[in-house]
Design a protein around this motif. Structure first.
Motif, PDB file in Angstrom:
ATOM      1  N   PRO A  53      47.013  58.665  90.340  1.00 31.56           N
ATOM      2  CA  PRO A  53      46.912  60.073  89.919  1.00 31.56           C
ATOM      3  C   PRO A  53      48.007  60.966  90.493  1.00 31.56           C
ATOM      4  N   GLN A  54      48.716  60.514  91.508  1.00 31.70           N
ATOM      5  CA  GLN A  54      49.750  61.347  92.122  1.00 31.70           C
ATOM      6  C   GLN A  54      51.144  61.039  91.584  1.00 31.70           C
ATOM      7  N   VAL A  55      51.217  60.329  90.448  1.00 32.50           N
ATOM      8  CA  VAL A  55      52.504  59.908  89.896  1.00 32.50           C
ATOM      9  C   VAL A  55      52.767  60.524  88.532  1.00 32.50           C
ATOM     10  N   VAL A  56      54.016  60.951  88.357  1.00 34.05           N
ATOM     11  CA  VAL A  56      54.555  61.329  87.057  1.00 34.05           C
ATOM     12  C   VAL A  56      55.763  60.424  86.854  1.00 34.05           C
ATOM     13  N   GLU A  57      55.868  59.787  85.702  1.00 38.70           N
ATOM     14  CA  GLU A  57      56.991  58.892  85.421  1.00 38.70           C
ATOM     15  C   GLU A  57      57.881  59.507  84.344  1.00 38.70           C
ATOM     16  N   ARG A  58      59.180  59.443  84.577  1.00 35.86           N
ATOM     17  CA  ARG A  58      60.146  59.983  83.617  1.00 35.86           C
ATOM     18  C   ARG A  58      61.308  59.009  83.442  1.00 35.86           C
ATOM     19  N   VAL A  59      61.714  58.812  82.209  1.00 36.09           N
ATOM     20  CA  VAL A  59      62.918  58.039  81.913  1.00 36.09           C
ATOM     21  C   VAL A  59      64.031  59.045  81.679  1.00 36.09           C
ATOM     22  N   LEU A  60      65.139  58.838  82.363  1.00 28.11           N
ATOM     23  CA  LEU A  60      66.305  59.701  82.208  1.00 28.11           C
ATOM     24  C   LEU A  60      67.414  58.885  81.562  1.00 28.11           C
ATOM     25  N   ARG A  61      67.966  59.418  80.509  1.00 33.51           N
ATOM     26  CA  ARG A  61      69.034  58.731  79.766  1.00 33.51           C
ATOM     27  C   ARG A  61      70.382  59.281  80.191  1.00 33.51           C
ATOM     28  N   ALA A  62      71.307  58.389  80.401  1.00 30.47           N
ATOM     29  CA  ALA A  62      72.690  58.774  80.709  1.00 30.47           C
ATOM     30  C   ALA A  62      73.580  57.585  80.385  1.00 30.47           C
ATOM     31  N   PRO A  63      74.831  57.836  80.037  1.00 30.16           N
ATOM     32  CA  PRO A  63      75.716  56.745  79.632  1.00 30.16           C
ATOM     33  C   PRO A  63      76.139  55.809  80.765  1.00 30.16           C
ATOM     34  N   GLY A  64      75.973  56.176  81.998  1.00 27.10           N
ATOM     35  CA  GLY A  64      76.370  55.318  83.116  1.00 27.10           C
ATOM     36  C   GLY A  64      75.648  55.716  84.382  1.00 27.10           C
ATOM     37  N   LYS A  65      75.849  54.932  85.422  1.00 25.42           N
ATOM     38  CA  LYS A  65      75.169  55.181  86.700  1.00 25.42           C
ATOM     39  C   LYS A  65      75.546  56.533  87.292  1.00 25.42           C
TER      40      LYS A  65
END
Length: 169
Positions: A53-65
């Protein structure tokens, strides 16, 4: 407190990937006070920690590291109301408005430079001092690593905290 974890390396099968996965598992199992925003680069990790319950997950898109670390993470951290940004692998977002922490995983760039290419050594010599200055605190995985970063980069000794790696359960 709301902590943003930069988990770009969580899928790596060795080393830092194992460290990142174990760290997240144990933080979520033992820390009930803080909230965690897990920033992934790989969307296949979404839902892995959703049971907490203490987690929010997000995917972040970017072309490189570099774009992921330096552009996407600071914007997402601000948007998510993160208080601290923590990266399990060698960089911090220089433009983040929050305090940042990073883990240092060995001094081989300084002690065994022949193991690396010229471009990688040049990058480390330019970028690592910036990351170490920007970080509010650094975690070294050994006393050897701590001493090497203090000696080779002039990092203040009280800024680097040794937290030894532990065996798996």
């Amino acid at each position: 407190m709301r902590i943003g974890l930069m988990l770009r390396a969580i899928g790596e099968q060795q080393g830092i990937g194992v460290y990142s996965r174990n760290l997240v598992e144990h933080l979520l199992a033992h820390d009930r006070r803080n909230e965690y925003v897990l920033f992934y680069r790989d969307p296949s990790w979404l839902g892995r920690y959703a049971r907490s319950p203490q987690v929010v997950e997000r995917v972040l898109r970017a072309p490189g590291k570099a774009a992921w670390d330096q552009l996407e993470v600071p914007v997402a951290a601000r948007r998510e109301g993160v208080d601290v940004v923590f990266h399990t692998k060698f960089t911090v977002p220089l433009a983040a408005s929050q305090p940042c922490v990073m883990t240092l995983h060995g001094p081989a760039w300084f002690t065994r430079p022949e193991l690396f290419g010229r471009l990688e050594i040049a990058y480390v010599r330019r970028a690592m001092p910036l990351y170490c200055r920007r970080a509010a605190a650094l975690i070294a995985n050994s006393e050897l690593t701590r001493r090497a970063f203090v000696e080779h980069l002039g990092v203040p000794p009280d800024k680097v905290h040794t937290v030894h790696l532990a065996p798996a359960d």
